[in-house]
Design a protein around this motif. Structure first.
Motif, short mmCIF file in Angstrom:
data_model
loop_
_atom_site.label_atom_id
_atom_site.label_comp_id
_atom_site.label_asym_id
_atom_site.label_seq_id
_atom_site.Cartn_x
_atom_site.Cartn_y
_atom_site.Cartn_z
N LEU A 21 -2.06 1.65 -1.76
CA LEU A 21 -2.71 0.70 -2.66
C LEU A 21 -1.90 -0.58 -2.82
CD1 LEU A 21 -4.32 2.91 -5.44
CD2 LEU A 21 -5.32 1.98 -3.34
N ALA A 22 -0.57 -0.50 -2.75
CA ALA A 22 0.24 -1.71 -2.80
C ALA A 22 -0.01 -2.58 -1.59
CB ALA A 22 1.73 -1.35 -2.92
N GLY A 23 0.00 -1.98 -0.40
CA GLY A 23 -0.19 -2.74 0.82
C GLY A 23 -1.59 -3.31 0.95
N GLY A 69 -7.01 -0.60 -23.48
CA GLY A 69 -6.93 -2.01 -23.14
C GLY A 69 -5.89 -2.34 -22.10
N LEU A 70 -5.05 -1.39 -21.70
CA LEU A 70 -4.01 -1.68 -20.71
C LEU A 70 -4.41 -1.26 -19.30
CD1 LEU A 70 -0.57 -1.00 -22.44
CD2 LEU A 70 -1.83 -3.14 -22.16
N ARG A 71 -5.64 -0.79 -19.11
CA ARG A 71 -6.08 -0.49 -17.75
C ARG A 71 -5.98 -1.76 -16.91
NH1 ARG A 71 -12.00 1.40 -17.50
NH2 ARG A 71 -12.61 -0.43 -16.28
N GLU A 72 -5.53 -1.60 -15.69
CA GLU A 72 -5.28 -2.75 -14.83
C GLU A 72 -6.59 -3.44 -14.43
OE1 GLU A 72 -2.00 0.08 -14.74
OE2 GLU A 72 -4.15 0.32 -14.34
N SER A 73 -6.54 -4.76 -14.35
CA SER A 73 -7.66 -5.52 -13.81
C SER A 73 -7.25 -6.04 -12.44
CB SER A 73 -8.08 -6.63 -14.78
OG SER A 73 -6.97 -7.42 -15.16
N GLY A 74 -7.88 -7.10 -11.96
CA GLY A 74 -7.56 -7.60 -10.63
C GLY A 74 -8.17 -6.73 -9.54
N LEU A 75 -7.48 -6.65 -8.41
CA LEU A 75 -8.04 -5.96 -7.25
C LEU A 75 -8.25 -4.47 -7.50
CD1 LEU A 75 -6.11 -7.65 -4.30
CD2 LEU A 75 -8.55 -7.81 -4.81
N CYS A 385 1.67 -0.08 -8.78
CA CYS A 385 2.02 -0.54 -7.44
C CYS A 385 0.98 -1.53 -6.91
CB CYS A 385 2.14 0.65 -6.49
SG CYS A 385 3.54 1.74 -6.82
N SER A 386 -0.29 -1.31 -7.22
CA SER A 386 -1.33 -2.23 -6.78
C SER A 386 -1.14 -3.61 -7.39
CB SER A 386 -2.71 -1.68 -7.16
OG SER A 386 -3.73 -2.62 -6.88
N LEU A 387 -0.79 -3.67 -8.68
CA LEU A 387 -0.54 -4.96 -9.31
C LEU A 387 0.58 -5.70 -8.59
CD1 LEU A 387 -0.67 -4.20 -13.16
CD2 LEU A 387 -2.50 -5.02 -11.66
N GLY A 388 1.66 -4.98 -8.27
CA GLY A 388 2.76 -5.61 -7.54
C GLY A 388 2.34 -6.10 -6.18
N GLY A 389 1.49 -5.31 -5.49
CA GLY A 389 0.99 -5.75 -4.20
C GLY A 389 0.17 -7.02 -4.31
N GLN A 390 -0.70 -7.10 -5.31
CA GLN A 390 -1.49 -8.31 -5.49
C GLN A 390 -0.60 -9.51 -5.77
OE1 GLN A 390 -4.85 -7.98 -8.14
NE2 GLN A 390 -5.33 -10.16 -8.02
N ALA A 391 0.44 -9.30 -6.56
CA ALA A 391 1.37 -10.41 -6.86
C ALA A 391 2.10 -10.88 -5.62
CB ALA A 391 2.37 -9.96 -7.93
N VAL A 392 2.58 -9.94 -4.81
CA VAL A 392 3.32 -10.28 -3.60
C VAL A 392 2.41 -11.00 -2.60
CG1 VAL A 392 4.28 -9.19 -1.52
CG2 VAL A 392 5.14 -8.56 -3.78
N GLY A 393 1.22 -10.47 -2.38
CA GLY A 393 0.31 -11.12 -1.45
C GLY A 393 -0.06 -12.52 -1.88
#
Length: 597
Positions: A21-23, A69-75, A385-393
């Motif tokens: 999910l990060a990649g 309310g802390l569920r991740e948004s974004g991708l 990990c997905s949030l970090g992947g979106q930030a890095v990309g």
């Protein structure tokens, strides 16, 4: 005679190694922000531990819904919402195909499945290219790129490039962490192999192979067996070994453990209600929790997590407990399978945890980011990990578009970091403590009205810069605030009047998707009962956008939280109207944000 593999040369702005999910998030975020991406994945499917090969549910900062309310948004939210609608029956193979679709159909991504990175080519301490092999196609790839993102979990690119890393547990004295052991060691969290069960109408025998482990009541004094459809995360072993070099040994022992526990369930007489249950699937790949952790300019610590630290260069956030497991797993029969240190807030993750301190053009995202063993026990979960992947990309794409130096640290100026944060917010990746300050967003200067409003949820909330209701703490501050507009009835109309006419080319709308609930693909009946598999009832299903009274967008089947409408040609006007016609269940319109570009 040896036949060499065919050699292919590829080039990209960003090479992403690892398709968990990060990649996936790194690759898609970079591609959508204009970068040319090559994604290399050593398996036939994407998703890593969340794929059909492993079937671990992707948890995150909301801690199984305990931090509303802390569920991740974004991708990751886009993926979850698509999956809930298209895959209500919960097939992990359908989830695999969704991830494949998001990547393979993205025109800026070249996807190499069944391909493993085997080395890198360096130039003056900078990675110039990565070498990869595909045995299925008998090809060797040489992939040159400006930036590289190691999302492999085990840190394959970083290791061969010589990136500073750490394996094991730091001593308590090194960072002053109260949860760290007195002495440093190379122990890690172990790995697990999962299974799924199926209930039949008649009794089902289980004949255990003679090579499985044998368990007794004493082995389960701290490990509960409460259901049979999905077992069990505490099938854990191997943290006292090398989880990379000893992976085959660990896999074999985990298979012995998984089948041995099922033998106990079926044949010990302690679980007579399992009579009609049979094994449906047993994983062949260990779900690995920990191996290498790379070192960046900042190493996240226990104090950062428990103190809810708000970093100025924050690009992601976490909230899962510090979740430490005994390295020996099920062999530690006198210890609980995990000890969780809980907290009621979120903490942020700085960009400095996502790039190498000694390899200038190397990003990383996933469980291998720059964190101590203790802090990693919170950051390692897949939604984080997905949030970090979106930030890095996103960071890599912005740097590539600006033709910035390959040295990430030098390019990460305060101005760049502010821009990165704003682009992440625009793409629906929430960052605690950071609000919409995008100067290009015309809606920020609009006068906002509605034909009806709920008390405490006025129309003006759609330009207040925050895209979720905060019902949990973040940092040291209490957060109990509503940031959405909510109408009294349906249909409902929201109007944004600009100070002067403008040529409008894009309109962004962010709806309420029920972030107070947990939402994830899971085989667990317990967690399935706590969520909604299908369109989320808060979401707007049918709406219309107009500019100066002229309809420009009509949507009748929405199930997503974030919608971006790019008009075929700019339309000049001063009044944008959003008319909500219907939802998937609730009797009111709920909108968090409108942006106009």
């Amino acid at each position: 005679m040896n036949t060499p593999f065919r050699r292919r040369e590829l080039s990209a702005d960003l090479l992403v190694a690892g398709g968990g999910l990060a990649g996936v998030s790194a690759a898609v975020a970079a591609a959508r922000n204009g970068a040319r991406v090559v994604l290399v994945q050593d398996r036939s499917v994407l998703g890593g531990n969340a794929s059909s090969e492993v079937r671990m549910h992707a948890v995150g900062a909301d801690a199984h819904g305990n931090k509303p309310g802390l569920r991740e948004s974004g991708l990751i939210e886009e993926l979850r919402l698509d999956d809930a609608v298209r895959n209500p029956h919960g097939s992990f193979s359908q989830w695999d195909l969704l991830l494949y679709e998001k990547v393979a159909l993205e025109p800026n991504i070249t996807l190499l499945l069944d391909t493993a990175v085997i080395g890198v080519e360096m130039d003056g301490g900078v990675i110039r290219a990565a070498r990869a092999l595909s045995h299925l196609t008998e090809e060797e790839f040489v992939i040159t790129a400006r930036y590289f993102a190691d999302c492999t979990g085990d840190g394959r690119i970083g290791d061969v490039a010589g990136a500073d890393c750490r394996i094991g547990r730091e001593a308590r004295s090194e960072y002053g962490e109260t949860l760290a052991p007195e002495q440093a060691d190379r122990f890690t969290l172990g790995s697990s192999i999962l299974f799924t069960g199926r209930r039949y109408d008649s009794p089902q025998r289980f004949i255990a192979p003679n090579w499985v482990r044998r368990f007794s009541d004493a082995d389960f004094q701290h490990r509960g067996i409460h259901s049979f459809e999905y077992g069990y995360w505490w099938f854990e072993w191997g943290g006292h070994l090398d989880t990379i070099a000893d992976n085959n040994r660990i896999r074999h022992e985990l298979l012995r453990i998984a089948l041995g526990v099922w033998d106990y369930v079926k044949n010990s007489g302690r679980h007579p209600d399992s009579a009609n249950w049979a094994l449906e699937w047993v994983g062949a790949i260990p779900a690995k929790r920990e191996s290498r952790r790379f070192l960046g300019p900042h190493v996240l610590t226990e104090q950062d997590v428990l103190g809810g630290r708000m970093f100025p260069d924050a690009v992601a956030y976490g909230g899962w407990p510090i979740d430490l497991h005994p390295p020996a797993g099920v062999d530690a029969v006198d210890e609980p399978p995990c000890v969780q240190t809980r907290f009621d807030h979120a903490y942020t993750l700085p960009l400095r945890c996502y790039y190498s301190r000694n390899i200038p053009n190397l990003f990383f995202a996933g469980r291998n980011i720059s964190a101590t063993h203790v802090a990693f026990a919170s950051t390692r979960v897949m939604a984080t990990c997905s949030l970090g992947g979106q930030a890095v990309g996103t960071a890599a794409a912005l740097l590539a578009r600006a033709n910035a130096p390959a040295d990430i640290a030098a390019a990460a100026t305060p101005a760049f970091l502010a821009r990165l944060q704003q682009v992440l917010l625009r793409d629906d990746a929430w960052i605690p403590g950071v609000s919409n300050q995008d100067e290009a967003d015309l809606a920020r200067r609009a006068r906002v009205t509605a034909d009806s409003e709920q008390p405490g949820a006025p129309a003006a909330n759609v330009i207040d810069g925050c895209t979720r209701d905060l019902r949990a703490k973040f940092g040291p501050w209490s957060a109990d605030a509503i940031h959405r507009w909510e109408s009294k009835t349906l249909p409902a109309r929201l109007t944004l009047e600009l100070p002067r006419p403008a040529a409008i080319r894009e309109i962004h709308v962010t709806f309420d998707s029920g972030l107070q609930r947990e939402l994830m693909l899971t085989p667990s009946d317990f967690f399935i009962r706590r969520q909604i598999r299908g369109p989320q009832p808060e979401l707007v299903s049918s709406y219309r956008l107009s500019i100066d009274g002229r309809p420009v967008v009509e949507v009748d089947d929405n199930h997503q939280r974030k919608r971006v409408h790019r008009l075929p040609a700019p339309v000049t006007g001063a009044k944008v109207e959003l008319t909500i016609l219907a939802t998937h269940g609730v009797p009111t319109a709920r909108v968090f944000e409108v942006r106009i570009y």
